[in-house]
Motif scaffolding. Structure first.
Motif, PDB file in Angstrom:
ATOM      1  N   GLU A  32       0.766  -1.456   0.061  1.00 33.29           N
ATOM      2  CA  GLU A  32       0.098   0.050   0.168  1.00 33.29           C
ATOM      3  C   GLU A  32       0.821   1.342   0.010  1.00 33.29           C
ATOM      4  O   GLU A  32       1.743   1.489   0.670  1.00 33.29           O
ATOM      5  CB  GLU A  32      -1.049   0.096   1.301  1.00 33.29           C
ATOM      6  CG  GLU A  32      -1.879   1.246   1.321  1.00 33.29           C
ATOM      7  CD  GLU A  32      -2.657   1.323   2.605  1.00 33.29           C
ATOM      8  OE1 GLU A  32      -3.386   2.316   2.685  1.00 33.29           O
ATOM      9  OE2 GLU A  32      -2.619   0.413   3.318  1.00 33.29           O
ATOM     10  N   PRO A  33       0.625   2.133  -0.995  1.00 31.40           N
ATOM     11  CA  PRO A  33       1.254   3.507  -0.911  1.00 31.40           C
ATOM     12  C   PRO A  33       1.059   4.294   0.163  1.00 31.40           C
ATOM     13  O   PRO A  33       0.840   5.632  -0.105  1.00 31.40           O
ATOM     14  CB  PRO A  33       1.252   4.004  -2.389  1.00 31.40           C
ATOM     15  CG  PRO A  33      -0.206   3.605  -2.723  1.00 31.40           C
ATOM     16  CD  PRO A  33      -0.614   2.127  -1.805  1.00 31.40           C
ATOM     17  N   SER A  36       2.848   7.990   0.076  1.00 32.12           N
ATOM     18  CA  SER A  36       2.675   9.035  -0.971  1.00 32.12           C
ATOM     19  C   SER A  36       2.429  10.436  -0.264  1.00 32.12           C
ATOM     20  O   SER A  36       2.459  11.344  -0.754  1.00 32.12           O
ATOM     21  CB  SER A  36       1.582   8.473  -1.674  1.00 32.12           C
ATOM     22  OG  SER A  36       1.986   7.441  -2.535  1.00 32.12           O
ATOM     23  N   ASP A  37       1.662  10.119   0.768  1.00 31.98           N
ATOM     24  CA  ASP A  37       1.405  11.290   1.860  1.00 31.98           C
ATOM     25  C   ASP A  37       2.712  11.482   2.583  1.00 31.98           C
ATOM     26  O   ASP A  37       2.748  10.709   3.468  1.00 31.98           O
ATOM     27  CB  ASP A  37       0.201  11.140   2.693  1.00 31.98           C
ATOM     28  CG  ASP A  37      -0.036  12.037   3.590  1.00 31.98           C
ATOM     29  OD1 ASP A  37       0.879  13.171   4.063  1.00 31.98           O
ATOM     30  OD2 ASP A  37      -1.233  12.264   4.088  1.00 31.98           O
ATOM     31  N   TRP A  38       3.453  12.696   2.282  1.00 31.54           N
ATOM     32  CA  TRP A  38       4.699  12.668   3.078  1.00 31.54           C
ATOM     33  C   TRP A  38       4.614  12.768   4.579  1.00 31.54           C
ATOM     34  O   TRP A  38       5.767  12.523   5.169  1.00 31.54           O
ATOM     35  CB  TRP A  38       5.741  13.954   2.187  1.00 31.54           C
ATOM     36  CG  TRP A  38       5.855  13.634   0.926  1.00 31.54           C
ATOM     37  CD1 TRP A  38       5.942  12.485   0.293  1.00 31.54           C
ATOM     38  CD2 TRP A  38       6.152  14.350  -0.143  1.00 31.54           C
ATOM     39  NE1 TRP A  38       5.994  12.282  -1.218  1.00 31.54           N
ATOM     40  CE2 TRP A  38       6.355  13.564  -1.281  1.00 31.54           C
ATOM     41  CE3 TRP A  38       6.315  15.771  -0.097  1.00 31.54           C
ATOM     42  CZ2 TRP A  38       6.942  14.435  -2.472  1.00 31.54           C
ATOM     43  CZ3 TRP A  38       6.934  16.435  -1.317  1.00 31.54           C
ATOM     44  CH2 TRP A  38       7.012  15.817  -2.504  1.00 31.54           C
ATOM     45  N   GLY A  41       5.083   9.502   5.899  1.00 30.82           N
ATOM     46  CA  GLY A  41       6.294   9.073   5.736  1.00 30.82           C
ATOM     47  C   GLY A  41       7.203   9.760   6.794  1.00 30.82           C
ATOM     48  O   GLY A  41       8.088   8.895   7.146  1.00 30.82           O
ATOM     49  N   MET A  65      10.085   5.256   0.519  1.00 32.18           N
ATOM     50  CA  MET A  65       9.333   5.486  -0.880  1.00 32.18           C
ATOM     51  C   MET A  65       7.879   5.042  -0.469  1.00 32.18           C
ATOM     52  O   MET A  65       7.774   4.944   0.537  1.00 32.18           O
ATOM     53  CB  MET A  65       9.917   4.148  -1.785  1.00 32.18           C
ATOM     54  CG  MET A  65      11.307   4.358  -2.216  1.00 32.18           C
ATOM     55  SD  MET A  65      11.569   5.842  -3.210  1.00 32.18           S
ATOM     56  CE  MET A  65      10.992   5.098  -4.701  1.00 32.18           C
ATOM     57  N   PRO A  66       7.109   5.263  -1.591  1.00 32.40           N
ATOM     58  CA  PRO A  66       5.542   5.214  -1.353  1.00 32.40           C
ATOM     59  C   PRO A  66       5.145   4.011  -0.595  1.00 32.40           C
ATOM     60  O   PRO A  66       4.337   4.057   0.349  1.00 32.40           O
ATOM     61  CB  PRO A  66       4.906   5.626  -2.594  1.00 32.40           C
ATOM     62  CG  PRO A  66       5.747   6.238  -3.373  1.00 32.40           C
ATOM     63  CD  PRO A  66       7.179   5.701  -2.836  1.00 32.40           C
ATOM     64  N   ASP A  67       5.790   2.912  -0.675  1.00 32.24           N
ATOM     65  CA  ASP A  67       5.317   1.495  -0.356  1.00 32.24           C
ATOM     66  C   ASP A  67       6.337   0.812   0.373  1.00 32.24           C
ATOM     67  O   ASP A  67       6.260  -0.569   0.695  1.00 32.24           O
ATOM     68  CB  ASP A  67       4.635   0.793  -1.227  1.00 32.24           C
ATOM     69  CG  ASP A  67       5.346   0.357  -2.440  1.00 32.24           C
ATOM     70  OD1 ASP A  67       6.758   0.825  -2.457  1.00 32.24           O
ATOM     71  OD2 ASP A  67       5.103  -0.323  -3.275  1.00 32.24           O
ATOM     72  N   PRO A 132      13.908   7.580  -5.416  1.00 32.43           N
ATOM     73  CA  PRO A 132      12.662   8.161  -5.940  1.00 32.43           C
ATOM     74  C   PRO A 132      12.957   8.836  -7.436  1.00 32.43           C
ATOM     75  O   PRO A 132      12.221   8.884  -8.292  1.00 32.43           O
ATOM     76  CB  PRO A 132      12.586   9.476  -5.016  1.00 32.43           C
ATOM     77  CG  PRO A 132      13.188   9.065  -3.667  1.00 32.43           C
ATOM     78  CD  PRO A 132      14.459   8.121  -4.419  1.00 32.43           C
ATOM     79  N   LEU A 137       9.526   9.449  -9.476  1.00 26.12           N
ATOM     80  CA  LEU A 137       8.670  10.427  -8.425  1.00 26.12           C
ATOM     81  C   LEU A 137       9.018  11.973  -8.685  1.00 26.12           C
ATOM     82  O   LEU A 137       8.195  12.630  -8.200  1.00 26.12           O
ATOM     83  CB  LEU A 137       8.912   9.791  -7.133  1.00 26.12           C
ATOM     84  CG  LEU A 137       8.204   8.250  -7.034  1.00 26.12           C
ATOM     85  CD1 LEU A 137       8.471   7.813  -5.529  1.00 26.12           C
ATOM     86  CD2 LEU A 137       6.714   8.181  -7.317  1.00 26.12           C
ATOM     87  N   TYR A 144      12.930  15.439  -3.394  1.00 25.09           N
ATOM     88  CA  TYR A 144      11.797  14.261  -2.823  1.00 25.09           C
ATOM     89  C   TYR A 144      12.371  14.657  -1.186  1.00 25.09           C
ATOM     90  O   TYR A 144      13.510  14.753  -0.790  1.00 25.09           O
ATOM     91  CB  TYR A 144      12.252  12.858  -2.975  1.00 25.09           C
ATOM     92  CG  TYR A 144      11.543  11.845  -2.481  1.00 25.09           C
ATOM     93  CD1 TYR A 144      10.399  11.827  -3.398  1.00 25.09           C
ATOM     94  CD2 TYR A 144      11.990  11.046  -1.537  1.00 25.09           C
ATOM     95  CE1 TYR A 144       9.383  10.651  -2.824  1.00 25.09           C
ATOM     96  CE2 TYR A 144      11.057  10.092  -1.089  1.00 25.09           C
ATOM     97  CZ  TYR A 144       9.777   9.826  -1.848  1.00 25.09           C
ATOM     98  OH  TYR A 144       9.094   8.929  -1.371  1.00 25.09           O
TER      99      TYR A 144
END
Length: 152
Positions: A32-33, A36-38, A41, A65-67, A132, A137, A144
């Motif tokens: 699951e990403p 993607s919401d920094w 992260g 990374m996103p996932d 990234p 990305l 990033y």
């Protein structure tokens, strides 16, 4: 011949040694990403920093990374299993609080690659933080927000 589950195969032969350098990778549950919401992260980043300030590891480089994440560390006062267990558990709790969810956020197990001292750590760190860029990305690594390295 019976095949071991992936999580058991990942653990076979794992060896934690103080001052050993490892590249660690963990994937989100079902890839699951989440990151993607920094802002989400950054919760993982906070856990990396916590392990560093507590003296468990010396963080050399990382990217979220996103996932998944990659984390280049020098072990200090804790084993790989303890560091990764705390990192995944505490970050999952923080993620669940922020996103108002419950349950697991990480796949079981993790991948680690033990490095020899003579390997070019700076080049590996550059490779880690350039993820990234290679994934398309961003156009520049500096664009990033979820990476760092002691040499860069």
């Amino acid at each position: 011949m019976t095949q071991l589950p992936a999580s058991s195969r990942l653990r076979r032969g794992r060896f934690s040694q103080a001052n050993g350098i490892h590249l660690l990778t963990a994937n989100t549950l079902d890839r699951e990403p989440l990151f993607s919401d920094w802002r989400v992260g950054r919760l993982v980043v906070a856990q990396f920093r916590h392990e560093h300030t507590q003296g468990s590891v010396n963080s050399l480089a990382w990217v979220v990374m996103p996932d998944h994440f990659h984390w280049l560390v020098e072990l200090q006062s804790a084993s790989l299993d303890k560091v990764m267990g705390r990192t995944k558990s505490l970050s999952a709790r923080a993620i669940n609080r922020m996103t108002d969810r419950t349950g697991r956020r990480w796949q079981k197990g993790f991948h680690d690659h033990a490095l020899r001292r003579e390997e070019d750590l700076k080049n590996l760190a550059r490779y880690v933080v350039a993820n990234p860029l290679r994934a398309g990305l961003v156009n520049r690594v500096g664009d990033y927000p979820l990476w760092d390295a002691v040499w860069l």
